[in-house]
Design an enzyme around this catalytic site. Structure first.
Site, PDB file in Angstrom:
ATOM      1  N   ASN A   7     -48.519 -66.419  21.113  1.00 41.77           N
ATOM      2  CA  ASN A   7     -49.874 -66.411  21.668  1.00 41.77           C
ATOM      3  C   ASN A   7     -50.559 -65.156  21.147  1.00 41.77           C
ATOM      4  O   ASN A   7     -50.344 -64.059  21.657  1.00 41.77           O
ATOM      5  CB  ASN A   7     -49.811 -66.416  23.197  1.00 41.77           C
ATOM      6  CG  ASN A   7     -51.189 -66.449  23.852  1.00 41.77           C
ATOM      7  OD1 ASN A   7     -52.211 -66.320  23.180  1.00 41.77           O
ATOM      8  ND2 ASN A   7     -51.212 -66.602  25.159  1.00 41.77           N
ATOM      9  N   ARG A  90     -50.426 -71.006  20.380  1.00 44.40           N
ATOM     10  CA  ARG A  90     -51.523 -71.299  21.291  1.00 44.40           C
ATOM     11  C   ARG A  90     -52.838 -71.069  20.561  1.00 44.40           C
ATOM     12  O   ARG A  90     -53.078 -69.996  20.007  1.00 44.40           O
ATOM     13  CB  ARG A  90     -51.468 -70.389  22.515  1.00 44.40           C
ATOM     14  CG  ARG A  90     -52.618 -70.643  23.492  1.00 44.40           C
ATOM     15  CD  ARG A  90     -52.812 -69.485  24.432  1.00 44.40           C
ATOM     16  NE  ARG A  90     -53.908 -69.723  25.350  1.00 44.40           N
ATOM     17  CZ  ARG A  90     -54.692 -68.761  25.830  1.00 44.40           C
ATOM     18  NH1 ARG A  90     -54.501 -67.511  25.467  1.00 44.40           N
ATOM     19  NH2 ARG A  90     -55.660 -69.048  26.674  1.00 44.40           N
ATOM     20  N   HIS A 179     -57.619 -73.444  29.831  1.00 42.06           N
ATOM     21  CA  HIS A 179     -56.369 -73.404  30.600  1.00 42.06           C
ATOM     22  C   HIS A 179     -55.663 -74.761  30.593  1.00 42.06           C
ATOM     23  O   HIS A 179     -54.879 -75.069  31.481  1.00 42.06           O
ATOM     24  CB  HIS A 179     -56.611 -72.974  32.065  1.00 42.06           C
ATOM     25  CG  HIS A 179     -57.130 -71.599  32.235  1.00 42.06           C
ATOM     26  ND1 HIS A 179     -58.047 -71.258  33.216  1.00 42.06           N
ATOM     27  CD2 HIS A 179     -56.887 -70.447  31.551  1.00 42.06           C
ATOM     28  CE1 HIS A 179     -58.335 -69.978  33.139  1.00 42.06           C
ATOM     29  NE2 HIS A 179     -57.653 -69.464  32.135  1.00 42.06           N
ATOM     30  N   ARG A 238     -65.775 -62.362  35.397  1.00 40.70           N
ATOM     31  CA  ARG A 238     -66.772 -63.362  34.997  1.00 40.70           C
ATOM     32  C   ARG A 238     -67.457 -63.943  36.226  1.00 40.70           C
ATOM     33  O   ARG A 238     -66.826 -64.178  37.260  1.00 40.70           O
ATOM     34  CB  ARG A 238     -66.115 -64.488  34.197  1.00 40.70           C
ATOM     35  CG  ARG A 238     -65.432 -64.030  32.940  1.00 40.70           C
ATOM     36  CD  ARG A 238     -64.744 -65.189  32.247  1.00 40.70           C
ATOM     37  NE  ARG A 238     -63.650 -64.722  31.416  1.00 40.70           N
ATOM     38  CZ  ARG A 238     -62.606 -65.462  31.051  1.00 40.70           C
ATOM     39  NH1 ARG A 238     -62.522 -66.715  31.468  1.00 40.70           N
ATOM     40  NH2 ARG A 238     -61.667 -64.956  30.295  1.00 40.70           N
ATOM     41  N   GLU A 381     -46.825 -71.760  30.682  1.00 38.31           N
ATOM     42  CA  GLU A 381     -47.541 -72.231  29.496  1.00 38.31           C
ATOM     43  C   GLU A 381     -46.666 -72.166  28.250  1.00 38.31           C
ATOM     44  O   GLU A 381     -46.761 -73.032  27.373  1.00 38.31           O
ATOM     45  CB  GLU A 381     -48.823 -71.422  29.308  1.00 38.31           C
ATOM     46  CG  GLU A 381     -49.832 -71.634  30.434  1.00 38.31           C
ATOM     47  CD  GLU A 381     -51.028 -70.717  30.343  1.00 38.31           C
ATOM     48  OE1 GLU A 381     -51.994 -71.081  29.664  1.00 38.31           O
ATOM     49  OE2 GLU A 381     -50.986 -69.628  30.947  1.00 38.31           O
TER      50      GLU A 381
END
Length: 394
Positions: A7, A90, A179, A238, A381
């Site tokens: 990743n 990823r 996600h 955010r 993940e």
């Protein structure tokens, strides 16, 4: 087979070496602060951690450092790079071009490059990781797994924005969702727990970035993030959903540039903007000590989650389970409580004692009267990337 999961972020490289199909994790590691003289490298094998601060000025040096460590006689796990049969990468944004995991080819790399504008902080780094891995692991298959792929099953009425259709047709402006690797993994675990032929599930991924997905019979039909990872839930820094008029107000009334507004909404808003802190553990602690801003922020974030639960229950036309995951979803009993309280009319009711239990295992935390299962499912993940890589090669 040995699968290396990579990743590559803008200034980081995460990795795991996983033996498949046994799903045995042989080692995990992370390179942080790439581009700095004081980059941090950590490698863990058999619960023993090796850490060092060292100059790692670019991703190539970082991946070579990882490779050298994997081959190290004392802390490594392989004798030759040829023992790694595939590398699962990823990639954050696959646009509408990628709905499945793919073997990396020149055409695939060109398409990832074409999507740089949609994910300028992520896709360039993801592609860099692929290109460097190709030069080091020359006999391994390079596989791309896209964060957006799981959400490509959304119907058009869910992903299209109500702006002139030419913007969708010519510029691919639409909701993509993110996600996806986490939502896929968690929803599949939830389906296993339900053990029934049909399922209506809401997955709730709560970390520094937060998103939700409505999953019907294993397929995503709606998700809270859209064209970018900025909308939907309240996140660490955010803002999540906001009236677009606020953007124009900030630009015109306060004379802020587009870049300044973008930084404000992505880096200085969310829980940080509401409280001055972005770490939920600190916010919960200060709320417990009476900090009104922190108490308000927790209520606001949970209220947004509850709104999406209601909307997704309507989109699914029913609900079998909701599943909390990721750092906050798995570990914050308070956020789970605030997100589920006063939802009895939807059949959601927590068992407070079960909700307080901390565990790395999948667990049910609903009361006996709850018609909807409330699950806590640790996401993985990296394992999902390894699984998809293995499935593609087989």
């Amino acid at each position: 087979m040995n699968i290396l999961v990579l990743n590559a972020g803008s200034s980081s490289l995460k990795y795991q070496l996983i033996e498949m199909p046994s799903q045995v994790v042989q080692c995990v590691g992370l390179v942080e602060r790439i581009g700095m003289e004081d980059a941090i490298f950590t490698h863990e094998k058999d619960n023993e951690k090796h850490s060092e601060v060292t100059p790692i000025l670019n991703h190539e040096i970082g991946l070579k450092k990882i490779t050298k460590t994997l081959l190290d006689p004392k802390i490594g796990v392989i004798n030759s790079v040829d023992e790694i049969k595939a590398i699962g990468h990823r990639v954050v944004h696959g646009g509408s071009k990628f709905s499945h995991t793919v073997v990396v080819t020149k055409e695939v790399k060109d398409k990832i490059r074409d999507l740089f504008d949609l994910a300028p902080l992520h896709n360039p780094a993801n592609l860099t990781g692929i290109e460097i891995a190709e030069t080091i692991f020359t006999s391994a298959k390079q596989i791309a797994i896209f964060d957006t792929a799981f959400h490509q099953t959304m119907p058009k009425e869910a992903y299209q924005y109500a702006i002139p259709s030419t913007y969708l047709d010519d510029y691919n402006i639409r909701a993509y969702g993110f996600h996806g690797t986490s939502h896929k993994y968690v929803s599949e675990k939830a389906i296993e727990t339900l053990n029934k032929d049909t399922s209506k599930i809401i997955t709730i991924h709560l970390g520094n970035g937060c998103s939700m997905a409505a999953v019907k019979n294993g397929k995503c039909i709606e998700t809270s993030m859209g064209f970018s990872p900025t909308n939907g839930l309240v996140m660490g820094t955010r803002a999540g959903d906001i009236d677009q008029s606020v953007i124009f107000f900030l630009m015109k009334k306060l004379n802020k540039s587009a870049d300044e507004v973008n930084d404000l909404l992505q880096k200085e808003s969310g829980m940080k903007g509401l409280t001055g802190f972005s770490d939920l553990r600190e916010i919960e602690e200060k709320a417990g000590n009476g900090n009104e801003d922190c108490k308000n922020a927790l209520k606001l974030a949970a209220y947004r989650i509850k709104k999406f639960i209601g909307a997704y229950a309507a989109a699914l036309n029913g609900l079998d389970a909701i599943a909390f995951t990721a750092g906050i979803g798995e570990n914050s009993s308070l956020m789970r409580h605030l997100s589920c309280c006063n939802l009895e009319f939807l059949g959601i009711e927590l068992n407070n004692s079960k909700n307080e239990i901390r565990s790395k295992d999948i667990r049910e935390i609903q009361s006996l009267n709850s018609k909807v299962k409330v699950l806590v499912i640790p996401t993985n993940e990296e394992l999902e990337i390894a699984k998809q890589t293995c499935e593609l090669l087989n």
